[in-house]
Scaffold this active site. Structure first.
Site, short mmCIF file in Angstrom:
data_model
loop_
_atom_site.label_atom_id
_atom_site.label_comp_id
_atom_site.label_asym_id
_atom_site.label_seq_id
_atom_site.Cartn_x
_atom_site.Cartn_y
_atom_site.Cartn_z
N ARG A 254 40.23 -3.71 -0.62
CA ARG A 254 39.82 -5.11 -0.62
C ARG A 254 38.30 -5.17 -0.48
NH1 ARG A 254 44.05 -5.87 -2.57
NH2 ARG A 254 45.75 -7.25 -1.87
N GLU A 283 35.76 -12.22 -5.47
CA GLU A 283 36.30 -12.16 -6.83
C GLU A 283 36.72 -13.55 -7.32
OE1 GLU A 283 39.50 -9.33 -7.08
OE2 GLU A 283 38.38 -7.78 -6.03
N HIS A 301 39.08 -5.02 -10.85
CA HIS A 301 40.34 -5.02 -10.11
C HIS A 301 41.50 -4.50 -10.98
CE1 HIS A 301 42.26 -7.04 -6.37
NE2 HIS A 301 42.99 -6.02 -6.76
#
Length: 339
Positions: A254, A283, A301
């Site tokens: 993360r 993000e 990602h």
């Protein structure tokens, strides 16, 4: 945003649950859901607004959100009486207020384990890319700046014998350790709890209780811990200053785990060798300074981005919903104390 209902009409739960899916899933998974449930799909695959989420939670029996949906206490409090299951796509549930769900007796499930190998594969890819400066080489070639082979040009580092520091030794951390062992790396790890000796021996991993020491001695540092208050900015300016000159950071967990501004400074000043990132703090809005920093390899990602993994996650969601509909405990229930 256009929502498409794959049934004649919405209805009160009578054995066929009203399911709303917040993002586009694989076609096979969506088709199967349409066969089994009264399902509403997000054909445009745009993140739902807060208002859309609130409306969905008032109308459905089952909500299928993803990591891009923040299901906080206020939204859960506004949910309709019929909402009984939040069947999350993905293992992480930090975007869902579990305490609020528990208070409303709303069950929460996830999809643990389905992305373990895919994320571990990507982690190792980033370790190789950053250590060997392959991304820099590809950029030089693409931009027409390559002057030909040279014995001292674009030198990276071999993986064999390097010390890999793994922060978070759950499923993914262990899978990374298995892969790194094949490359001859020395594996050290930090975890909330030490692993059984049998698991340590399996991957030749050594436990380090002192995170600062792990950071200071690692040639490559990789993060595999969840987003939580105690992991926010876990790699901050102080810990970055402990790293060896030339050491690299990899994060496929993360984005909030790393202080991005401190990382930008460390990369810009070339106090560390590089960073491989698949996740970011805000993000999809990534700090341009971070993307422009020397030694950076950045991906959007992609840790779980395989057809196999995403398909398996969809099937796990379907199974969890079916168990719940049948009155049984779903296999991936996150709140086990609920009936």
């Amino acid at each position: 945003m256009t929502l498409v209902t794959d049934s004649a009409s919405a209805r009160v739960f009578d054995g066929t649950p009203r399911v709303i899916v917040t993002r586009r899933l694989l076609p096979g998974v969506e088709d199967r859901m349409a066969q089994l449930f009264d399902v509403t799909l997000n054909r445009e695959d745009l993140p739902m607004s807060r208002g859309d989420l609130a409306a969905a939670m008032r109308e459905c029996d089952v909500l299928v959100p993803t990591v891009t949906d923040r299901i906080d206490a206020e939204l859960i409090e506004q949910a309709g009486e019929r909402l009984g299951l939040i069947a999350n796509f993905g293992a992480g549930t930090e975007h869902i207020d579990l305490a609020a769900a528990r208070a409303r007796k709303i069950m929460v499930t996830n999809t643990p384990g389905v992305f373990t190998d895919d994320t571990a594969d990507l982690t190792l890819a980033l370790i190789i890319l950053v250590s060997r400066k392959f991304s820099e080489g590809a950029r030089v070639l693409r931009e027409g700046r390559w002057q030909g082979w040279g014995p001292s040009a674009m030198l990276g580092h071999s993986l064999g014998g390097k010390r890999l520091g793994i922060v978070g030794m759950g499923r993914i951390g262990q899978a990374v350790a298995h892969r790194a062992r094949a490359f001859g790396m020395q594996i050290h790890y930090h975890n909330r709890h030490r692993l059984p000796a049998s698991l340590e021996n399996m991957v030749s991993a050594r436990y380090e209780a002192d995170l600062d020491k792990l950071v200071a001695e690692a040639d490559i540092l990789t993060f595999h811990c969840p987003a939580a208050p105690d992991t926010a900015a876990l790699l901050d300016r102080r810990r970055l200053s402990l790293m060896k000159p030339g050491a690299c950071v990899v994060n496929t967990a993360r984005g909030q785990i790393i202080d991005e501004q401190a990382l930008i400074e460390a990369l810009t000043e070339q106090r560390i060798g590089g960073a491989g990132l698949d996740v970011f703090a805000n993000e999809p809005n990534v700090n341009p300074q971070l993307l422009a920093a020397p030694g950076i390899v950045a991906l959007p990602h992609l840790g779980s981005a395989t057809e196999e993994g995403r398909g398996a996650a969809g099937e796990r969601i379907i199974a969890n919903i079916q168990f719940w509909v049948d009155g049984h405990r779903p296999p991936d229930q996150v709140l086990p104390e609920l009936p």
